[in-house]
Motif scaffolding. Structure first.
Motif, mmCIF file in Angstrom:
data_model
loop_
_atom_site.group_PDB
_atom_site.id
_atom_site.type_symbol
_atom_site.label_atom_id
_atom_site.label_comp_id
_atom_site.label_asym_id
_atom_site.label_seq_id
_atom_site.Cartn_x
_atom_site.Cartn_y
_atom_site.Cartn_z
ATOM 1 N N ALA A 1 22.327 6.274 18.367
ATOM 2 C CA ALA A 1 22.814 6.231 19.752
ATOM 3 C C ALA A 1 23.453 7.549 20.162
ATOM 4 C CB ALA A 1 23.809 5.091 19.926
ATOM 5 N N ALA A 2 24.136 8.203 19.239
ATOM 6 C CA ALA A 2 24.738 9.500 19.546
ATOM 7 C C ALA A 2 23.668 10.550 19.798
ATOM 8 C CB ALA A 2 25.650 9.939 18.398
ATOM 9 N N LEU A 3 22.556 10.461 19.062
ATOM 10 C CA LEU A 3 21.463 11.413 19.263
ATOM 11 C C LEU A 3 20.730 11.154 20.571
ATOM 12 C CD1 LEU A 3 19.944 11.529 15.661
ATOM 13 C CD2 LEU A 3 21.879 12.811 16.606
ATOM 14 N N LEU A 4 20.855 9.951 21.103
ATOM 15 C CA LEU A 4 20.225 9.604 22.382
ATOM 16 C C LEU A 4 21.097 9.985 23.580
ATOM 17 C CD1 LEU A 4 18.802 6.062 21.495
ATOM 18 C CD2 LEU A 4 17.549 8.215 21.629
ATOM 19 N N TRP B 1 30.505 -1.801 18.193
ATOM 20 C CA TRP B 1 29.998 -0.453 17.920
ATOM 21 C C TRP B 1 30.023 -0.172 16.428
ATOM 22 C CZ3 TRP B 1 27.146 3.449 18.902
ATOM 23 C CH2 TRP B 1 27.413 4.721 18.366
ATOM 24 N N ASN B 2 28.931 0.382 15.935
ATOM 25 C CA ASN B 2 28.776 0.687 14.517
ATOM 26 C C ASN B 2 28.680 2.214 14.362
ATOM 27 O OD1 ASN B 2 27.976 1.029 11.878
ATOM 28 N ND2 ASN B 2 26.181 -0.297 12.015
ATOM 29 N N PRO B 3 29.680 2.862 13.768
ATOM 30 C CA PRO B 3 29.689 4.326 13.701
ATOM 31 C C PRO B 3 28.889 4.922 12.541
ATOM 32 C CG PRO B 3 31.710 3.478 12.737
ATOM 33 C CD PRO B 3 30.941 2.277 13.237
ATOM 34 N N LEU B 4 28.254 4.089 11.724
ATOM 35 C CA LEU B 4 27.520 4.613 10.570
ATOM 36 C C LEU B 4 26.301 5.411 11.021
ATOM 37 C CD1 LEU B 4 27.694 1.513 8.191
ATOM 38 C CD2 LEU B 4 29.101 3.585 8.147
ATOM 39 N N PRO B 5 25.883 6.395 10.246
ATOM 40 C CA PRO B 5 24.770 7.261 10.671
ATOM 41 C C PRO B 5 23.424 6.550 10.666
ATOM 42 C CG PRO B 5 25.459 7.817 8.445
ATOM 43 C CD PRO B 5 26.464 6.844 8.964
ATOM 44 N N GLY B 6 22.468 7.148 11.377
ATOM 45 C CA GLY B 6 21.125 6.588 11.441
ATOM 46 C C GLY B 6 21.126 5.267 12.172
ATOM 47 N N LEU B 7 20.409 4.284 11.626
ATOM 48 C CA LEU B 7 20.362 2.956 12.230
ATOM 49 C C LEU B 7 21.627 2.150 11.956
ATOM 50 C CD1 LEU B 7 16.660 1.905 11.513
ATOM 51 C CD2 LEU B 7 17.609 2.946 13.580
ATOM 52 N N GLY B 8 22.497 2.664 11.104
ATOM 53 C CA GLY B 8 23.782 2.010 10.875
ATOM 54 C C GLY B 8 23.760 0.895 9.849
ATOM 55 N N TYR C 1 21.923 14.460 10.440
ATOM 56 C CA TYR C 1 22.939 14.996 11.342
ATOM 57 C C TYR C 1 24.290 14.292 11.223
ATOM 58 C CZ TYR C 1 19.002 17.355 13.603
ATOM 59 O OH TYR C 1 17.904 18.135 13.864
ATOM 60 N N GLY C 2 24.343 13.228 10.428
ATOM 61 C CA GLY C 2 25.597 12.517 10.221
ATOM 62 C C GLY C 2 26.075 11.765 11.438
ATOM 63 N N ALA C 3 25.149 11.157 12.197
ATOM 64 C CA ALA C 3 25.524 10.484 13.441
ATOM 65 C C ALA C 3 24.653 9.249 13.653
ATOM 66 C CB ALA C 3 25.356 11.436 14.617
ATOM 67 N N TRP D 1 13.895 8.295 13.187
ATOM 68 C CA TRP D 1 15.221 8.357 13.821
ATOM 69 C C TRP D 1 16.328 8.066 12.803
ATOM 70 C CZ3 TRP D 1 16.728 10.396 18.246
ATOM 71 C CH2 TRP D 1 15.810 10.538 19.293
ATOM 72 N N ASP D 2 16.074 7.138 11.894
ATOM 73 C CA ASP D 2 17.049 6.822 10.839
ATOM 74 C C ASP D 2 17.310 8.065 9.987
ATOM 75 O OD1 ASP D 2 18.759 5.136 9.395
ATOM 76 O OD2 ASP D 2 17.165 4.470 8.043
#
Length: 381
Positions: A103-106, A341-348, A98-100, A91-92
């Protein structure tokens, strides 16, 4: 893009990390660990990696199905935890590709911040009050503590009164606007659990965790019916099917661990199952930074989320903390008892790979304590 390499790292105080690297140079991190059995899970990762090498890392669900079901003998804490860590890492990678955030992918976040609670200890009521007061001063809105230390399966009046005294001390420091949960660790029998629940009912704990052991699940209906106190359990359950019986019995809060119960993929499914029973999720997570990052991603995207366990300052982690193996501690900075909220991609998070590799050279051999009663018989820890 293909998976080229899977590595594991045994790092103090008691964690196991895994790293998946792709042919495009994208790296994902996971935390597959059974506390006290990290070396065994490491071997399971090596075996499962035989399948993963050469695969497309973005086919997460396909890989979860094969890793979980590909062997004739399935399930259990070791295999489920190994699958969980690999799932985190996949998931990471997907989030980074995808640059997200995950949580966005969920499906996207359903909340802007996630409530967390702090663990407090202390064997005496006065110590409990002081430690709770420290957490209140730090902005925390909820705490959890052990209901007792070593206790008889059929507790005495004095042992039950001690639990009440500890909870009373915590409640006095918290007031009525903050919450306290207690964890019984399955240390007492069914009858003992019922007595304890009735004794603490007027103090209105947020929930009582693991009132009985998983092997006594058949008696949950009578334990649930003993009082109005919400019951929570699930840290020693590893698959959504394991949660059907407790949810049917009326357990109010499920506590799957993202590092034990099949990872992000299965944690999400367990939460959906709980939602169909009107139950909330409060994921178990007294572990390391990768596990917590993964759990928070699910929390932001889960409607029936209640509260998140986290290990900052917990007594297990004296040899290392959540921030020991990441380059930026910001994701583990709580604001008024919440993770922002953490906007960094993957696990953040960005894992400090040099620190991880250096720590792995030392490793660890953490084992949980072994307790006995006064007569020398085994006691639940």
């Amino acid at each position: 893009m293909k998976i080229e390499r899977v590595e594991t790292f045994l790092v103090p105080p008691r964690w196991l990390f895994c790293r998946i690297e792709t042919s495009d140079g994208v790296v994902g991190w996971g935390e597959p660990v059974v506390e006290g059995r990290a070396e065994v899970v490491r071997t399971a990762i090596e075996t499962l990696s035989e399948y993963l090498i050469g695969q497309d890392p973005l086919q997460i669900e396909r890989h979860w199905q094969v890793l979980s079901k590909g062997g004739f003998y399935r399930g259990g804490p070791v295999l489920s935890s190994a699958v969980a860590g690999l799932d985190h890492a996949l998931w990471d990678i997907a989030g980074k590709v995808y640059g997200a955030p995950v949580a966005a992918l969920l499906g996207g976040r359903v909340r802007d911040r996630v409530r967390v609670y702090a663990w407090v200890g202390g064997d005496e009521p006065a110590e409990i009050a002081d430690q709770v007061a420290e957490q209140v001063a730090a902005g925390m809105t909820a705490v959890k503590m052990n209901g007792s230390g070593r206790i008889q399966p059929s507790p005495s009046v004095a042992e039950i009164n001690d639990i009440v005294a500890r909870l009373t001390a915590a409640r006095s420091a918290l007031g009525d606007t903050r919450d306290v949960a207690i964890d019984l660790h399955g240390r007492v029998g069914v009858a003992g659990a019922r007595r304890i629940l009735r004794a603490v009912e007027d103090l209105q704990p947020f929930f009582v965790e693991e009132p009985v052991l998983p092997e006594h699940m058949g008696h949950l209906p009578e334990v649930v019916g003993a009082s109005t106190v919400p019951l929570a359990l699930g840290e020693r359950l590893y698959h959504r099917a394991d949660f059907v019986a407790p949810l049917t019995a009326g357990v109010a809060v499920v506590q799957p661990d993202v590092s034990h119960a099949g990872g992000i993929s299965e944690l999400r499914r367990i939460a959906v199952l709980a939602d169909t029973h009107g139950a909330m999720t409060a994921p178990h997570c007294p572990l390391g930074p990768i596990s917590l990052a993964a759990s928070l991603q699910v929390a932001f995207a889960t409607p029936n989320f209640l509260i998140q366990e986290q290990s900052r300052g917990i007594h297990y982690n004296l040899a290392g903390d959540l921030t020991s193996y990441v380059t930026d501690p910001t994701p583990y900075t709580w604001v008024n008892g919440h993770a922002e909220w953490n906007p960094l991609p993957g696990l953040g998070i960005t894992v400090d790979e040099a620190a991880v590799r250096a720590a792995d050279k030392t490793g660890h051999a953490w084992r949980n304590p072994m307790w006995t009663h006064e007569d020398g018989s085994f006691a639940e820890w």
